[in-house]
Design an enzyme around this catalytic site. Structure first.
Site, short mmCIF file in Angstrom:
data_model
loop_
_atom_site.label_atom_id
_atom_site.label_comp_id
_atom_site.label_asym_id
_atom_site.label_seq_id
_atom_site.Cartn_x
_atom_site.Cartn_y
_atom_site.Cartn_z
N GLU A 168 5.73 -4.00 0.10
CA GLU A 168 6.02 -4.62 -1.16
C GLU A 168 6.96 -3.29 -1.62
O GLU A 168 6.40 -2.24 -1.78
CB GLU A 168 4.71 -4.58 -2.03
CG GLU A 168 5.23 -5.26 -3.38
CD GLU A 168 4.10 -5.48 -4.46
OE1 GLU A 168 2.63 -5.31 -4.08
OE2 GLU A 168 4.52 -5.93 -5.63
N ARG A 205 -7.71 1.51 6.81
CA ARG A 205 -6.61 2.30 6.70
C ARG A 205 -6.77 3.56 6.68
O ARG A 205 -8.09 4.19 6.99
CB ARG A 205 -6.31 2.06 5.12
CG ARG A 205 -7.35 2.20 4.15
CD ARG A 205 -7.29 1.69 2.53
NE ARG A 205 -6.03 2.29 2.23
CZ ARG A 205 -5.32 1.49 1.52
NH1 ARG A 205 -5.19 0.17 1.63
NH2 ARG A 205 -4.26 2.19 1.03
N LYS A 220 0.39 3.72 -3.62
CA LYS A 220 1.81 3.92 -4.15
C LYS A 220 1.67 4.00 -5.78
O LYS A 220 2.50 4.79 -6.45
CB LYS A 220 2.60 2.66 -3.90
CG LYS A 220 3.29 2.72 -2.41
CD LYS A 220 4.27 1.48 -2.40
CE LYS A 220 3.23 0.19 -1.75
NZ LYS A 220 3.88 -0.81 -1.47
P1 ATP Z 1 -0.56 0.85 -1.87
O1 ATP Z 1 -1.71 0.76 -2.09
O2 ATP Z 1 -0.26 2.12 -1.39
O3 ATP Z 1 0.60 0.35 -2.52
P2 ATP Z 1 -0.21 -1.45 -0.27
O4 ATP Z 1 -1.09 -1.92 0.93
O5 ATP Z 1 -0.42 -2.03 -1.35
O6 ATP Z 1 -0.28 -0.04 -0.33
P3 ATP Z 1 2.15 -2.48 1.16
O7 ATP Z 1 3.39 -2.10 0.78
O8 ATP Z 1 1.47 -3.63 0.57
O9 ATP Z 1 1.36 -1.41 0.39
O10 ATP Z 1 1.63 -2.12 2.36
C1 ATP Z 1 2.42 -2.53 3.68
C2 ATP Z 1 1.80 -2.39 4.71
O11 ATP Z 1 1.15 -1.15 4.98
C3 ATP Z 1 0.41 -3.42 4.74
O12 ATP Z 1 0.24 -4.05 5.77
C4 ATP Z 1 -0.58 -2.44 4.32
O13 ATP Z 1 -1.98 -2.87 4.99
C5 ATP Z 1 -0.11 -1.18 5.21
N1 ATP Z 1 -0.81 0.01 4.61
C6 ATP Z 1 -0.86 0.42 3.27
N2 ATP Z 1 -1.61 1.59 3.13
C7 ATP Z 1 -1.97 1.74 4.31
C8 ATP Z 1 -2.91 2.93 4.97
N3 ATP Z 1 -3.41 4.14 4.06
N4 ATP Z 1 -3.35 3.04 6.22
C9 ATP Z 1 -2.68 1.89 7.09
N5 ATP Z 1 -1.99 0.99 6.52
C10 ATP Z 1 -1.63 0.81 5.08
MG MG Z 2 0.08 -3.96 -1.82
#
Ligand code: ATP
Ligand code: MG
Length: 576
Positions: free
Chosen positions: A52, A278, A288
């Site tokens: 995102e 994760r 983020k």
């Molecule tokens: P954040 O909580 O940092 O915003 P998010 O999962 O909301 O993380 P996205 O941009 O939606 O962020 O994530 C893109 C991809 O990265 C998704 O498939 C998510 O599952 C993966 N991802 C995010 N954080 C991690 C992590 N700590 N370890 C492994 N994969 C991750």
């Molecule tokens: Mg997200």
């Protein structure tokens, strides 16, 4: 169990380019895909990385990137980059640009054009109408708070909304009017009609569309309603022919819903969702939202501050793409949640890359003047030394020796303890790549602070041991007449505790390390007079450093400490 690191017996000999396999940990998804391909159940794979665009990518995303792009690379498949852009209020073009740059820097190439979930808004809307026509979705007038109340809890079933049994005709009309912008935010939503008593709360009539009068970075003012993540993700996968939709474990409970949409819509393909744990890295936060808070509150110097666990911050700190990819190989991919990866493992990954690939240089961070009293005033002698002890391709550097040199304050002690093998009154030490010197006199100021040392050079010690005695210590130094001033930024962990965001009673910001950055002015050997931004060095006996991407301009020399020399992780592995 991770494979132990092979101790390096061949110090100095050139190693093969870093191989991922020597350090890889289990990856259950890779094994599964391999099996499917070998059994002929799958002939090609399509994965996607779906960020995102609401912030910069962090080290957790690197894990997901290496997994998704890595599988496609390994099995001759494709990996798409798809921005999951359903929440215009929090998203920005600047984040899109940064995310693309980070993925490319890591060395991965997405297949085809960059994709956006918003490319599919028309199709998604048509599918919402399809569900409405089939009696599988309805427009609800309950307020957001009421929807929450009606949803029930883990132990109590939900209560159907009084609007649940509207006719398809009425729903179609209301949905269209929602789209036209006739209703205020929160006034109406579109929900799937599944099961308000389902044990999985995600199946209790989840929301498909919300009214949102927000301008979207890709679609402008076209839409007044935006689809939910759940209604978008699986169908976008299906449109793109994604075979394996890999996501983190918090989506496990969404899988039945992911599949419900695929089963109830005329989608062109049936992707499979597979969840993995994760990455949680000690002394950092990987969210983020929290990283954005650090940036917005000015607690760090932007998203790419070298202390940030963002890919761009790590790049600026001096990490290489190879080291991050190796780290992701080392941590593996499992379904076991809750673990915390030791940051020493990340340091190990970069150290082992730079040990082989960073040229050497001498740099004194806490300068102490030494006068070599038995050399004439105009003495000048130049040693030619290897750029890297095991890499002929890194050439040689010229190291001038003059009567006055800088050494590090920590390499001298007036009253040394027993095992101090560096410089002390009456004691000898070798200047790295040069002679053995002896400290004859300590010059102090009126306050009793050491001002400089007067030493004599044993000119019979170049490339050989002194006669009749052993000199154990070797210290680094630079010629005072030739040294170039450098600014050195010494970084430490951004957070003092291992798990800053698991503190239930406090705020993660309370755990910020007040000493995460210390700036010193040092002197480097003249081969660093001109530094390319982002060039990396081992400062001998000190650590690995990277010329700052932004600050190294107009003749300024600014180095970020990437990591020190001592490898705590490899040591711990050897001990068992
Ligand atoms: P954040 O909580 O940092 O915003 P998010 O999962 O909301 O993380 P996205 O941009 O939606 O962020 O994530 C893109 C991809 O990265 C998704 O498939 C998510 O599952 C993966 N991802 C995010 N954080 C991690 C992590 N700590 N370890 C492994 N994969 C991750
Ligand atoms: Mg997200």
């Amino acid at each position: 169990m991770r494979p132990p690191v092979t101790p390096r017996t061949n110090r100095g000999s050139l190693r093969q380019p870093m191989s991922v396999d020597s350090h890889s940990a289990p990856n259950f998804i890779r094994n599964q895909v391999r099996e499917e391909i070998e059994a002929g159940r799958q002939d090609t794979i399509v994965t996607r990385f779906p960020p995102e665009p609401n912030g910069f990518l962090h080290i957790g995303h690197a894990k997901s990137i290496c997994l998704n792009f890595g599988l496609a690379e390994q099995f001759g498949g494709q990996c798409h980059l798809r921005f999951d852009d359903t929440n215009p209020a929090k998203e920005e073009q600047a984040y899109i640009d940064a995310i693309k740059a980070d993925i490319a820097w890591l060395g991965f190439e997405w297949n085809g054009a960059v994709r956006y979930a918003s490319d599919y808004f028309d199709q998604l809307y048509a599918w919402a109408q399809h569900l409405v026509r089939e009696g599988k979705a309805y427009v609800d007038d309950l307020s957001p708070d009421e929807i929450r109340e009606y949803r029930g809890t883990l132990t109590e079933p939900g209560t159907p909304s009084p609007y649940r049994d509207r006719s398809p005709e009425e729903n179609l009309d209301l949905l269209e009017r929602m789209r036209q912008g006739e209703f205020a935010e929160g006034e109406k939503v579109l929900r799937a009609k599944i099961d308000m008593a389902a044990s999985n709360i995600n199946m209790r009539d989840p929301i498909l569309y919300r009214v949102r009068h927000a301008r979207h970075h890709q679609t402008g003012d076209k839409w007044k309603i935006y689809p939910s993540y759940d209604f978008t993700h699986g169908q976008s996968d299906a449109i793109e022919g994604v075979t394996h939709s890999l996501c983190t474990l918090e989506f496990e409970d969404h899988r039945p819903l992911y599949e419900w949409f695929l089963d109830n819509l005329p989608v062109p393909s049936k992707p499979r969702q597979i969840e993995f744990a994760r990455l949680n890295l000690a002394h950092t936060v990987t969210s983020k939202r929290k990283l954005k808070l650090l940036v917005d509150q000015g607690l760090v110097d932007g998203w790419d501050d070298p202390r940030m666990p963002t890919i761009s911050g790590m790049r600026r700190r001096g990490y290489t793409p190879a080291s991050l990819r190796k780290f992701c190989e080392m941590i593996g991919v499992t379904r076991a949640d809750g673990g915390m990866v030791d940051i020493a493992m990340l340091y190990h990954a970069i150290r082992s890359d730079l040990e082989d690939n960073a040229p050497r240089a001498m740099c004194v961070l806490k300068p102490l003047k030494v006068v070599l009293t038995n050399l004439p005033e105009d003495h000048r002698e130049t040693f030619e030394v290897a750029g890297h002890p095991a890499r002929d391709d890194m050439g040689v550097r010229q190291l001038p020796l003059t009567r006055e040199i800088w050494i590090d304050q920590d390499d001298f002690m007036e009253e040394p303890p027993k095992k101090f093998f560096r410089l002390a009154p009456g004691k000898e030490v070798r200047l790295r790549n040069a002679y053995v010197i002896r400290c004859d006199e300590v010059i102090k100021d009126a306050q009793g602070e050491v001002q400089e040392l007067h030493c004599s050079v044993d000119l019979d010690t170049l490339g050989k041991n002194p006669e009749g005695r052993k000199v154990k210590g070797v210290i680094h130094w630079v010629s005072a007449a030739d040294a170039v001033p450098v600014e050195v930024r010494l970084y430490d962990n951004l957070f003092q505790v291992e798990a800053p965001d698991r503190d239930r009673d406090g705020d993660f910001l309370e755990h910020l390390n007040p000493e995460s950055l210390r700036i010193v002015e040092g002197y480097a050997e003249p081969s660093l007079a001109e530094v390319e931004p982002e060039s990396r060095y081992q400062f001998e006996r000190v650590g690995y450093f990277c010329a700052d991407r932004h600050a190294c301009q107009d003749g300024k020399r600014v180095f970020n400490r990437t990591v020190g020399l001592k490898d705590g992780w490899a040591k711990a592995q050897k001990k068992g």
